[in-house]
Scaffold this motif. Sequence first.
Motif, PDB file in Angstrom:
ATOM      1  N   ARG A  39       0.816  -1.212   0.000  1.00 45.55           N
ATOM      2  CA  ARG A  39       0.000   0.000   0.000  1.00 45.55           C
ATOM      3  C   ARG A  39       0.857   1.272   0.000  1.00 45.55           C
ATOM      4  O   ARG A  39       0.490   2.284  -0.609  1.00 45.55           O
ATOM      5  N   ASP A  40       2.007   1.206   0.647  1.00 53.18           N
ATOM      6  CA  ASP A  40       2.871   2.386   0.713  1.00 53.18           C
ATOM      7  C   ASP A  40       3.329   2.829  -0.674  1.00 53.18           C
ATOM      8  O   ASP A  40       3.450   4.031  -0.944  1.00 53.18           O
ATOM      9  N   ALA A  41       3.580   1.876  -1.566  1.00 50.85           N
ATOM     10  CA  ALA A  41       4.005   2.223  -2.926  1.00 50.85           C
ATOM     11  C   ALA A  41       2.852   2.816  -3.725  1.00 50.85           C
ATOM     12  O   ALA A  41       3.055   3.727  -4.539  1.00 50.85           O
ATOM     13  N   TYR A  42       1.645   2.303  -3.496  1.00 46.61           N
ATOM     14  CA  TYR A  42       0.470   2.873  -4.164  1.00 46.61           C
ATOM     15  C   TYR A  42       0.242   4.321  -3.713  1.00 46.61           C
ATOM     16  O   TYR A  42       0.020   5.223  -4.532  1.00 46.61           O
ATOM     17  N   LEU A  43       0.290   4.536  -2.393  1.00 45.58           N
ATOM     18  CA  LEU A  43       0.010   5.877  -1.878  1.00 45.58           C
ATOM     19  C   LEU A  43       1.128   6.860  -2.211  1.00 45.58           C
ATOM     20  O   LEU A  43       0.893   8.071  -2.265  1.00 45.58           O
ATOM     21  N   ALA A  44       2.339   6.360  -2.454  1.00 43.42           N
ATOM     22  CA  ALA A  44       3.434   7.249  -2.835  1.00 43.42           C
ATOM     23  C   ALA A  44       3.142   7.928  -4.173  1.00 43.42           C
ATOM     24  O   ALA A  44       3.558   9.068  -4.415  1.00 43.42           O
ATOM     25  N   ARG A  45       2.412   7.243  -5.033  1.00 47.87           N
ATOM     26  CA  ARG A  45       2.064   7.846  -6.322  1.00 47.87           C
ATOM     27  C   ARG A  45       0.658   8.440  -6.317  1.00 47.87           C
ATOM     28  O   ARG A  45       0.421   9.491  -6.913  1.00 47.87           O
ATOM     29  N   PHE A  46      -0.263   7.746  -5.663  1.00 49.00           N
ATOM     30  CA  PHE A  46      -1.662   8.191  -5.614  1.00 49.00           C
ATOM     31  C   PHE A  46      -2.089   8.309  -4.150  1.00 49.00           C
ATOM     32  O   PHE A  46      -2.581   7.332  -3.571  1.00 49.00           O
ATOM     33  N   PRO A  47      -1.884   9.467  -3.516  1.00 45.74           N
ATOM     34  CA  PRO A  47      -2.169   9.603  -2.076  1.00 45.74           C
ATOM     35  C   PRO A  47      -3.607   9.247  -1.698  1.00 45.74           C
ATOM     36  O   PRO A  47      -3.858   8.842  -0.558  1.00 45.74           O
ATOM     37  N   ASP A  48      -4.524   9.373  -2.622  1.00 47.25           N
ATOM     38  CA  ASP A  48      -5.931   9.057  -2.340  1.00 47.25           C
ATOM     39  C   ASP A  48      -6.397   7.851  -3.144  1.00 47.25           C
ATOM     40  O   ASP A  48      -7.549   7.796  -3.574  1.00 47.25           O
ATOM     41  N   TYR A  49      -5.510   6.876  -3.336  1.00 44.25           N
ATOM     42  CA  TYR A  49      -5.862   5.723  -4.177  1.00 44.25           C
ATOM     43  C   TYR A  49      -7.134   5.064  -3.657  1.00 44.25           C
ATOM     44  O   TYR A  49      -7.197   4.632  -2.498  1.00 44.25           O
ATOM     45  N   PRO A  50      -8.177   4.961  -4.505  1.00 41.93           N
ATOM     46  CA  PRO A  50      -9.494   4.575  -3.993  1.00 41.93           C
ATOM     47  C   PRO A  50      -9.811   3.085  -4.066  1.00 41.93           C
ATOM     48  O   PRO A  50     -10.850   2.659  -3.556  1.00 41.93           O
ATOM     49  N   ARG A  51      -8.950   2.291  -4.702  1.00 41.09           N
ATOM     50  CA  ARG A  51      -9.300   0.895  -4.942  1.00 41.09           C
ATOM     51  C   ARG A  51      -8.439  -0.036  -4.093  1.00 41.09           C
ATOM     52  O   ARG A  51      -7.592   0.385  -3.333  1.00 41.09           O
ATOM     53  N   GLY A  52      -8.666  -1.322  -4.288  1.00 37.13           N
ATOM     54  CA  GLY A  52      -7.911  -2.314  -3.529  1.00 37.13           C
ATOM     55  C   GLY A  52      -6.445  -2.331  -3.917  1.00 37.13           C
ATOM     56  O   GLY A  52      -6.073  -1.991  -5.046  1.00 37.13           O
ATOM     57  N   ILE A  53      -5.622  -2.726  -2.968  1.00 34.03           N
ATOM     58  CA  ILE A  53      -4.182  -2.840  -3.205  1.00 34.03           C
ATOM     59  C   ILE A  53      -3.909  -4.253  -3.690  1.00 34.03           C
ATOM     60  O   ILE A  53      -3.998  -5.211  -2.928  1.00 34.03           O
ATOM     61  N   THR A  54      -3.612  -4.388  -4.978  1.00 34.14           N
ATOM     62  CA  THR A  54      -3.540  -5.712  -5.579  1.00 34.14           C
ATOM     63  C   THR A  54      -2.124  -6.075  -6.004  1.00 34.14           C
ATOM     64  O   THR A  54      -1.287  -5.215  -6.288  1.00 34.14           O
ATOM     65  N   VAL A  55      -1.894  -7.382  -6.053  1.00 32.35           N
ATOM     66  CA  VAL A  55      -0.714  -7.945  -6.694  1.00 32.35           C
ATOM     67  C   VAL A  55      -1.182  -8.656  -7.951  1.00 32.35           C
ATOM     68  O   VAL A  55      -2.314  -9.140  -7.991  1.00 32.35           O
ATOM     69  N   PRO A  56      -0.315  -8.672  -8.978  1.00 30.81           N
ATOM     70  CA  PRO A  56       1.036  -8.137  -9.032  1.00 30.81           C
ATOM     71  C   PRO A  56       1.026  -6.619  -9.203  1.00 30.81           C
ATOM     72  O   PRO A  56       0.044  -6.042  -9.681  1.00 30.81           O
ATOM     73  N   ALA A  57       2.133  -6.029  -8.820  1.00 30.05           N
ATOM     74  CA  ALA A  57       2.344  -4.611  -9.077  1.00 30.05           C
ATOM     75  C   ALA A  57       3.819  -4.422  -9.419  1.00 30.05           C
ATOM     76  O   ALA A  57       4.674  -5.149  -8.908  1.00 30.05           O
TER      77      ALA A  57
END
Length: 340
Positions: free
Chosen positions: A103-121
């Motif tokens: 989740r930290d990598a998602y929020l680093a780019r999209f601070p308000d990321y609205p969807r599930g944190i999925t793999v693969p990424a």
Amino acid sequence: MTKAASEAGSYVEPGEFKRDTNYITTRITADGRDGYPVRAGRYRLVAARACPWANRTLIVRRLLGLEDALSLGLCGPTHDKLSWTFDLDPDGLDPVLRIPRLRDAYLARFPDYPRGITVPAIVDVPTGQVVTNDYARITLDFSTEWTAFHREGAPQLYPEPLRAEIDEVALAIFRDVNNGVYRCGFAGAQDAYDAAYDRLFARLDWLTERLTTQRYLVGDTITEADVRLFTTLVRFDPVYHGHFKCNRSKLSEMPVLWAYARDLFQTPGFGDTIDFGQIKTHYYAVHTDINPTKIVPKGPDLADWLTPHGREELGGRPFGDGTPPPPPRPAEQVPPLVEA
């Protein structure tokens, strides 16, 4: 909702299960047109061996020999409603990204990321930001955009003359099999479950007919379509048959598909990415609204995955004009297959 279910997240939906297919569509390409050019060592693939969608990337990365160009971070088999976590690493931090949660990598780019944190990424290591989680596109780009870093002898998993047929077969597999098992397992109404069940087994019957006279799904070599079907078939008896109520028959009771799956499992790059322990732990421990006790079944017996399959009689060349990948690196080896 119970406390356990609220901590893990809820999966069963009222009526029919509908997958959110809105992924981060940024691509890593040879020409860098989305701002992320293919570069050896710049990106990190974050996956989980438990997840069938992530398993695709592990297989394709192995088959194409991208290990030197694209490092691998592995999350543990369980997660909570917030994120997959790096609990397999001794300090609970990914050793390259130095974060405890994807989740930290998602929020680093999209601070308000609205969807599930999925793999693969795939994460951009210099910035620590997620680039993409579009699993269907990731493996196709491995085949078409990362060619400068393919190993000698890498197979053609998405050959241009067969792409239309591969896409057609892969779409049917996604709709009725890959996602079909989830539409059974996460159905919140009897009619939704019944419809998903019928579509799943109708498609498995169609695949049985197709694979009765040919070794692979498209052409005479392994392609992207085979990768996509395999990751569901390999989880069928350990998880989907019981946990998701896909119980007309076990995979091991469908002779053509069972032999086909064993053929792939015994092919370098496929079975050596499979960790049945993590697969069973994920489904039975995470989906607490389906399995509130979190008890993980001991079965089924997994030793039969190594028995002869006889599919060589149909001809075909697994890697075409290419060669098998070398054995997995020590740090990426899975536990040896033993009886459950």
